[in-house]
Design an enzyme around this catalytic site. Structure first.
Site, PDB file in Angstrom:
ATOM      1  N   GLY A 178      44.007  31.090  46.621  1.00 31.31           N
ATOM      2  CA  GLY A 178      43.998  32.103  45.564  1.00 31.31           C
ATOM      3  C   GLY A 178      44.282  33.481  46.133  1.00 31.31           C
ATOM      4  O   GLY A 178      43.702  33.883  47.136  1.00 31.31           O
TER       5      GLY A 178
ATOM      6  N   GLY B  45      42.121  39.338  43.568  1.00 30.01           N
ATOM      7  CA  GLY B  45      41.371  40.333  44.335  1.00 30.01           C
ATOM      8  C   GLY B  45      40.433  39.710  45.357  1.00 30.01           C
ATOM      9  O   GLY B  45      40.343  40.175  46.507  1.00 30.01           O
ATOM     10  N   ALA B  46      39.746  38.641  44.980  1.00 29.58           N
ATOM     11  CA  ALA B  46      38.768  38.029  45.892  1.00 29.58           C
ATOM     12  C   ALA B  46      39.466  37.423  47.102  1.00 29.58           C
ATOM     13  O   ALA B  46      39.079  37.661  48.249  1.00 29.58           O
ATOM     14  CB  ALA B  46      37.953  36.966  45.151  1.00 29.58           C
ATOM     15  N   GLY B  47      40.523  36.649  46.855  1.00 31.60           N
ATOM     16  CA  GLY B  47      41.223  35.982  47.946  1.00 31.60           C
ATOM     17  C   GLY B  47      41.889  36.986  48.881  1.00 31.60           C
ATOM     18  O   GLY B  47      41.844  36.836  50.109  1.00 31.60           O
TER      19      GLY B  47
ATOM     20  N   GLN C  98      31.786  34.257  28.571  1.00 29.92           N
ATOM     21  CA  GLN C  98      31.840  35.529  27.841  1.00 29.92           C
ATOM     22  C   GLN C  98      33.007  35.622  26.858  1.00 29.92           C
ATOM     23  O   GLN C  98      34.146  35.351  27.212  1.00 29.92           O
ATOM     24  CB  GLN C  98      31.981  36.671  28.847  1.00 29.92           C
ATOM     25  CG  GLN C  98      32.128  38.033  28.179  1.00 29.92           C
ATOM     26  CD  GLN C  98      31.887  39.173  29.163  1.00 29.92           C
ATOM     27  OE1 GLN C  98      32.798  39.602  29.851  1.00 29.92           O
ATOM     28  NE2 GLN C  98      30.666  39.639  29.236  1.00 29.92           N
TER      29      GLN C  98
ATOM     30  N   HIS D  89      34.921  38.417  24.853  1.00 32.81           N
ATOM     31  CA  HIS D  89      35.105  39.869  24.816  1.00 32.81           C
ATOM     32  C   HIS D  89      35.334  40.261  23.352  1.00 32.81           C
ATOM     33  O   HIS D  89      36.111  39.609  22.653  1.00 32.81           O
ATOM     34  CB  HIS D  89      36.321  40.226  25.684  1.00 32.81           C
ATOM     35  CG  HIS D  89      36.485  41.682  25.939  1.00 32.81           C
ATOM     36  ND1 HIS D  89      36.746  42.592  24.933  1.00 32.81           N
ATOM     37  CD2 HIS D  89      36.429  42.399  27.084  1.00 32.81           C
ATOM     38  CE1 HIS D  89      36.838  43.798  25.469  1.00 32.81           C
ATOM     39  NE2 HIS D  89      36.653  43.713  26.774  1.00 32.81           N
TER      40      HIS D  89
ATOM     41  N   LEU E 289      43.914  41.114  25.468  1.00 27.84           N
ATOM     42  CA  LEU E 289      42.775  42.028  25.543  1.00 27.84           C
ATOM     43  C   LEU E 289      43.131  43.482  25.250  1.00 27.84           C
ATOM     44  O   LEU E 289      44.140  43.988  25.720  1.00 27.84           O
ATOM     45  CB  LEU E 289      42.176  41.950  26.948  1.00 27.84           C
ATOM     46  CG  LEU E 289      40.792  42.573  27.051  1.00 27.84           C
ATOM     47  CD1 LEU E 289      39.769  41.664  26.401  1.00 27.84           C
ATOM     48  CD2 LEU E 289      40.421  42.814  28.500  1.00 27.84           C
TER      49      LEU E 289
ATOM     50  N   HIS F 121      36.955  35.153  27.505  1.00 28.99           N
ATOM     51  CA  HIS F 121      37.347  36.127  28.519  1.00 28.99           C
ATOM     52  C   HIS F 121      36.919  35.790  29.935  1.00 28.99           C
ATOM     53  O   HIS F 121      37.699  35.903  30.864  1.00 28.99           O
ATOM     54  CB  HIS F 121      36.745  37.478  28.108  1.00 28.99           C
ATOM     55  CG  HIS F 121      37.161  38.621  28.965  1.00 28.99           C
ATOM     56  ND1 HIS F 121      38.482  38.978  29.118  1.00 28.99           N
ATOM     57  CD2 HIS F 121      36.442  39.509  29.693  1.00 28.99           C
ATOM     58  CE1 HIS F 121      38.556  40.044  29.921  1.00 28.99           C
ATOM     59  NE2 HIS F 121      37.335  40.369  30.295  1.00 28.99           N
TER      60      HIS F 121
HETATM   61  C1  LIG Z   1      43.014  40.799  30.492  1.00 26.30           C
HETATM   62  C2  LIG Z   1      41.855  40.934  31.423  1.00 26.30           C
HETATM   63  C3  LIG Z   1      41.323  42.189  31.683  1.00 26.30           C
HETATM   64  C4  LIG Z   1      40.237  42.336  32.564  1.00 26.30           C
HETATM   65  N1  LIG Z   1      39.743  43.583  32.813  1.00 26.30           N
HETATM   66  C5  LIG Z   1      38.722  43.729  33.703  1.00 26.30           C
HETATM   67  C6  LIG Z   1      38.242  45.030  34.053  1.00 26.30           C
HETATM   68  O1  LIG Z   1      38.730  46.058  33.602  1.00 26.30           O
HETATM   69  N2  LIG Z   1      37.206  45.113  34.930  1.00 26.30           N
HETATM   70  C7  LIG Z   1      36.635  44.003  35.478  1.00 26.30           C
HETATM   71  O2  LIG Z   1      35.711  44.149  36.271  1.00 26.30           O
HETATM   72  N3  LIG Z   1      37.092  42.760  35.179  1.00 26.30           N
HETATM   73  C8  LIG Z   1      38.131  42.602  34.317  1.00 26.30           C
HETATM   74  N4  LIG Z   1      38.592  41.345  34.028  1.00 26.30           N
HETATM   75  C9  LIG Z   1      38.066  40.184  34.783  1.00 26.30           C
HETATM   76  C10 LIG Z   1      38.691  40.130  36.172  1.00 26.30           C
HETATM   77  O3  LIG Z   1      39.986  40.664  36.141  1.00 26.30           O
HETATM   78  C11 LIG Z   1      38.775  38.709  36.716  1.00 26.30           C
HETATM   79  O4  LIG Z   1      37.530  38.092  36.613  1.00 26.30           O
HETATM   80  C12 LIG Z   1      39.197  38.742  38.180  1.00 26.30           C
HETATM   81  O5  LIG Z   1      40.389  39.460  38.334  1.00 26.30           O
HETATM   82  C13 LIG Z   1      39.334  37.368  38.811  1.00 26.30           C
HETATM   83  O6  LIG Z   1      39.826  37.543  40.122  1.00 26.30           O
HETATM   84  P1  LIG Z   1      39.884  36.352  41.161  1.00 26.30           P
HETATM   85  O7  LIG Z   1      40.289  36.936  42.477  1.00 26.30           O
HETATM   86  O8  LIG Z   1      38.636  35.575  41.104  1.00 26.30           O
HETATM   87  O9  LIG Z   1      41.034  35.410  40.603  1.00 26.30           O
HETATM   88  P2  LIG Z   1      42.465  35.701  39.925  1.00 26.30           P
HETATM   89  O10 LIG Z   1      42.889  37.105  40.044  1.00 26.30           O
HETATM   90  O11 LIG Z   1      42.441  35.073  38.596  1.00 26.30           O
HETATM   91  O12 LIG Z   1      43.436  34.878  40.875  1.00 26.30           O
HETATM   92  C14 LIG Z   1      43.361  33.475  40.974  1.00 26.30           C
HETATM   93  C15 LIG Z   1      44.269  33.055  42.104  1.00 26.30           C
HETATM   94  O13 LIG Z   1      44.077  31.683  42.361  1.00 26.30           O
HETATM   95  C16 LIG Z   1      45.322  31.046  42.511  1.00 26.30           C
HETATM   96  N5  LIG Z   1      45.128  29.634  42.143  1.00 26.30           N
HETATM   97  C17 LIG Z   1      44.451  29.121  41.086  1.00 26.30           C
HETATM   98  N6  LIG Z   1      44.499  27.780  41.111  1.00 26.30           N
HETATM   99  C18 LIG Z   1      45.214  27.435  42.211  1.00 26.30           C
HETATM  100  C19 LIG Z   1      45.622  26.213  42.783  1.00 26.30           C
HETATM  101  N7  LIG Z   1      45.329  25.033  42.223  1.00 26.30           N
HETATM  102  N8  LIG Z   1      46.369  26.253  43.914  1.00 26.30           N
HETATM  103  C20 LIG Z   1      46.717  27.435  44.490  1.00 26.30           C
HETATM  104  N9  LIG Z   1      46.350  28.619  43.981  1.00 26.30           N
HETATM  105  C21 LIG Z   1      45.612  28.613  42.860  1.00 26.30           C
HETATM  106  C22 LIG Z   1      46.259  31.807  41.617  1.00 26.30           C
HETATM  107  O14 LIG Z   1      47.599  31.643  42.048  1.00 26.30           O
HETATM  108  C23 LIG Z   1      45.756  33.236  41.815  1.00 26.30           C
HETATM  109  O15 LIG Z   1      46.363  33.814  42.943  1.00 26.30           O
HETATM  110  C24 LIG Z   1      39.675  41.181  33.169  1.00 26.30           C
HETATM  111  C25 LIG Z   1      40.212  39.930  32.909  1.00 26.30           C
HETATM  112  C26 LIG Z   1      41.280  39.797  32.034  1.00 26.30           C
HETATM  113  C27 LIG Z   1      41.795  38.415  31.748  1.00 26.30           C
END
Ligand SMILES: Cc1cc2nc3c(=O)[nH]c(=O)nc-3n(C[C@H](O)[C@H](O)[C@H](O)COP(=O)(O)OP(=O)(O)OC[C@H]3O[C@@H](n4cnc5c(N)ncnc54)[C@H](O)[C@@H]3O)c2cc1C
Length: 582
Positions: free
Chosen positions: A11, A14-16, A242, A244, A254, A355
């Site tokens: 992934g 942001g976390a990855g 959640q 939204h 959103l 959401h």
């Molecule tokens: C429209 C929207 C607006 C938001 N606004 C806010 C905000 O203003 N403030 C806030 O705090 N939060 C907000 N959130 C929530 C927040 O953005 C998400 O919870 C957060 O970005 C998740 O980040 P993540 O790193 O966990 O995963 P993501 O950013 O979702 O990334 C997931 C990664 O995993 C990879 N992946 C998934 N499955 C596989 C697989 N099988 N094999 C290989 N790769 C895979 C994808 O390619 C991707 O790179 C919002 C969410 C949405 C949907």
């Protein structure tokens, strides 16, 4: 093909990315596998902001942030984790600023901050400006900044590699085994690859696509959660999902809470600010679970707007052109493009939209995946971001607390994995590990006839939306449990139309439907067993919170006849549970 690294990050949200950056800085050989091109990860869609008690415009303290997080989560939050979140939020946001993130600024050059729901001064006295932002594109800027820094640090990316299985040595993940790598499907040509590593991070994001009205991107199908679940690792607190309050009516895209943070209001069909009935003090800045319920109640009582009386309005007209153009440019454009509504002069039709997953893969404070109520660690396996449950969000996440969760626990994951890799031996991987998943994928591709996975996916999304949504009853959730079981059975007979190997998204979407079904099964079963209302889990038949029986995290384990449930205690350090009013 076989590829080895010391650490693998699954992934590139942001976390990855932050984990990968820490690993690269520590000199650990790291591969990032992502099914999307990294900057298309959903983190890039985050709009409103990332919170940290910087106190740039108003007095603020991380203890206040910690309290708000605990209360916002309806006391299901592990308070040691909330302390880490609120405390480390400050240094991670400043570190991002130093990496080059273009935050909006105050006139004297500090990071600008705005209000968001549930964030208060002095333990609930009134709203505080805590959300740092880059217009309404905060997530986009975080993702770009981290990606550029990863490139600079020499992180190796495997773009468009879809991870389809996890590998363990010496038993299953849920059974004493140790992480050994993954199997990935290269989207370009359909080849399977085995990746070996000492440490594996699951940072695969959420699973909002199991609902029909959602803010989530198509890719958010809960892959990491499901793969862990299939290897005997439980999923924690899946019943807390959640909604939204302000998705664009009919499609769910959103409109950020930033609109309300800047002073936007919610109106019913009579033009009334109905939040005065439900949260007279906080009004539109009450937490999301409360506002989504209020919208449903307005609609139920006949005060919804439109021909079907099934939506309410988000009104930003009074903010004026300058604020709207400077601070809310993207979301006002969405209203124009998707609804043909001009937010400068008209209120915008909105409805609650699926959401964010509060639950996920259980971890400890060091992001190590744990497999039971005693927090027994699965060696070599880590999780962070929306896929994980550490648990800082408890029963309801506050706005802007997800982005900061990615930063704080993504960074912790990278550091923890680097230390682990220094001490651990490389695991051994058998030669035939690709076989199980190869035969599953071949079955989907070569079955002579069968149902369409996309029709089945639509059925699942409607079932979950109708029965495990904002309001729940035993009857509705029983419908969902039975419905998901039936869909799971039918899934064994689906067939994809594209039988080729080159960019076969048809095949991968079918695979992802399997992951969504796993998540839906865990969610519906966990929900029906929780006979109380808490945070986002709101039951008509059990309207009160029950701290005697349910001040506990659910752990759902996969089983042949459906999930089995266990419970683990909530960590309480500073704040004893109290009634939650705003
Ligand atoms: C429209 C929207 C607006 C938001 N606004 C806010 C905000 O203003 N403030 C806030 O705090 N939060 C907000 N959130 C929530 C927040 O953005 C998400 O919870 C957060 O970005 C998740 O980040 P993540 O790193 O966990 O995963 P993501 O950013 O979702 O990334 C997931 C990664 O995993 C990879 N992946 C998934 N499955 C596989 C697989 N099988 N094999 C290989 N790769 C895979 C994808 O390619 C991707 O790179 C919002 C969410 C949405 C949907």
């Amino acid at each position: 093909m076989r590829i080895d690294h010391e650490a693998l990050v699954i992934g590139a949200g942001g976390a990855g990315l932050w984990a990968a950056l820490e690993l690269a800085r520590a000199g650990v050989s790291t591969g990032v596998l992502t099914k999307l091109y990294p900057t298309r990860s959903h983190t890039g869609a985050a709009q409103g902001g990332v919170c940290a008690a910087l106190g740039n415009q108003e007095e603020d303290h991380w203890e206040w942030h910690m309290f708000d997080t605990v209360k916002g989560g309806d006391y299901l939050v592990d308070q040691d984790a909330a302390e880490v979140l609120a405390h480390e939020a400050i240094e991670t946001v400043i570190e991002l600023e130093h990496m080059g993130l273009p935050f909006n600024r105050t006139p004297d050059g500090k990071i600008d901050q705005r209000r968001f729901g549930g964030h208060t001064r002095n333990f609930g006295e009134g709203p505080v400006k805590r959300a740092c932002f880059a217009a309404d594109r905060t997530g986009h800027m975080i993702l770009q900044t981290l990606y550029q820094n990863c490139i600079k640090a020499g992180v190796q990316f495997y773009d468009e590699y879809h991870v389809v299985d996890l590998l363990f040595e010496g038993g299953e993940g849920g059974d004493g085994g140790r992480a050994a790598g993954v199997v990935a499907y290269r989207i370009a040509d359909g080849e399977l690859h085995t990746f070996g590593a000492k440490a594996v991070l699951l940072a695969t994001g959420g699973n909002g696509r199991m609902f029909s009205i959602t803010s989530n991107a198509y890719s958010l199908t809960g892959d990491g959660m499901s793969l862990a679940y299939r290897h005997g690792i439980p999923l924690e607190d899946m019943e807390f999902y959640q909604f939204h309050p302000t998705g664009i009516y009919g499609i769910g895209i959103l409109l950020s809470e930033a609109a309300r943070g800047e002073g936007g209001t919610l109106l019913n069909a009579d033009g009334e600010r109905f939040m005065s009935r439900y949260a007279p003090k906080a009004m539109e800045l009450a937490p999301r679970d409360m506002i989504s319920r209020a919208i449903y109640l307005e609609i139920r009582d006949g005060r919804g707007a439109g021909p079907k009386k099934d939506y309410v309005y988000l009104d930003v007209r009074h903010l004026g052109r300058a604020v709207i153009e400077e601070k809310l440019p993207d979301i006002t454009e969405f209203a124009r493009v998707y609804l043909g509504v001009e937010p400068l002069t008209e209120p915008v039709p909105v409805q609650p939209t699926a959401h964010y997953a509060m639950g996920g893969i259980p971890t400890d404070l060091r992001t190590r995946v744990v497999r039971d109520e005693a927090n027994t660690v699965v060696e070599g396996l880590f999780a962070a971001g929306e896929a994980a449950c550490v648990s800082v969000h408890g029963a309801n996440r506050l706005g802007t607390n997800s982005l900061v969760d990615l930063l704080v626990f993504g960074r912790r994951a990278g550091r923890e994995m680097a230390a682990y890799c220094r001490a651990a031996e490389a695991p051994s991987i058998a030669a035939d590990v690709e076989e199980p998943v190869r035969s599953e994928l071949d079955a989907l591709r070569t079955r002579p006839e069968g149902e369409s996975p996309s029709a089945l996916k639509a059925e699942l999304a409607t079932l979950m939306m109708d029965n495990v949504g904002v309001f729940r009853t035993a009857r509705m959730m029983a419908t969902a449990v039975a419905g998901v079981a039936a869909i799971k059975d039918r899934y064994t007979r689906v067939r994809v139309r594209d039988t080729g190997r080159i960019f076969n998204t048809d095949l991968l979407e079918a695979r992802e439907l399997g992951y969504l079904i796993d998540g839906a099964e865990a969610m519906a079963s966990s929900a029906i067993a929780r006979t109380e209302s808490r945070g986002a889990h709101s039951r008509d038949d059990y309207p009160e919170r029950d701290d005697v029986n349910f001040l506990a995290h659910t752990l759902a384990y996969r089983g042949e006849a459906g999930p089995s449930l266990r419970y683990k205690p909530v960590t309480i350090t500073r704040f004893e549970p109290k009634p939650r009013t705003y």
